[in-house]
Design a protein around this motif. Structure first.
Motif: not given
Length: 204
Positions: A142-143, A150-156, A185-189, A199-202
């Protein structure tokens, strides 16, 4: 050309942000997928921008990552019948990893569900952009604010598409699955795994 804008976020809505810079408030049109990644008003953000000039106006479009901005440019410059408004609508419906995956796979059914495009436009997306869409790109965090962008964080992007695919197997519609994964994705970072995203989405 204005390629980015950094400053305190004055206003935020699903399709619009106002960023303050040198005493001026710049209205920036954004997709929902970028709005989801922005902090609240008052925080400092950096948006990667593209300006569309008309005879009587100039409109600023902004994105959380350069990859999103570059894909927006591909849409409006290489796909006939797709202008900035339709491109923003497409990018509001699905995340970039899923859009790129659908184009690579020729998944016209998923693309045609985006608001503003039908089957023919979806087919043009595949024909015009398939050769221009490479391997899954890195997603970004997230920005966030906190005084600096914020700087980009790698996540494929593959992790995202795998999580979306798993949710569709469980009965989710593609767009709903993509939205749930984006929010996870935003919640977990950081760089969550496919299992963590699912799991988070569910809600587990």
């Amino acid at each position: 050309m204005i390629t980015s804008i950094t400053g305190p976020l004055a206003e935020i809505s699903p399709l619009r942000a106002v960023v303050e810079l040198n005493g001026l408030g710049y209205e920036v049109h954004i997709p929902v997928t970028t709005a989801e990644r922005l902090p609240g008003p008052g925080e400092v953000v950096k948006l990667h921008t593209h300006v569309v000039y008309r005879e009587d106006s100039q409109t600023l479009y902004g994105f959380a990552a350069t990859e999103d901005r570059d894909f927006f440019r591909l849409l409006i410059e290489h796909v006939s019948g797709v202008g900035p408004k339709v491109a923003l609508s497409i990018m509001s419906r699905l995340s970039l990893p899923l859009l790129e995956s659908a184009i690579r796979d020729g998944d016209v059914a998923t693309l045609s569900k985006c608001p503003g495009i039908g089957k023919k436009t979806a087919e043009r997306l595949v024909v015009e952009l398939r050769s221009r869409v490479g391997a899954p790109a890195n997603a970004t965090s997230p920005v966030a604010g906190g005084g600096s962008a914020a700087s980009p964080a790698p996540a494929t992007g593959g992790v995202v598409t795998d999580a979306v695919a798993a949710l569709t197997v469980l009965g989710y519609k593609t767009a709903d699955a993509d939205k749930a994964v984006r929010q996870a994705m935003v919640a977990l970072g950081g760089t969550p795994t496919t299992e963590q995203l699912i799991k988070r989405a569910l809600g587990r």
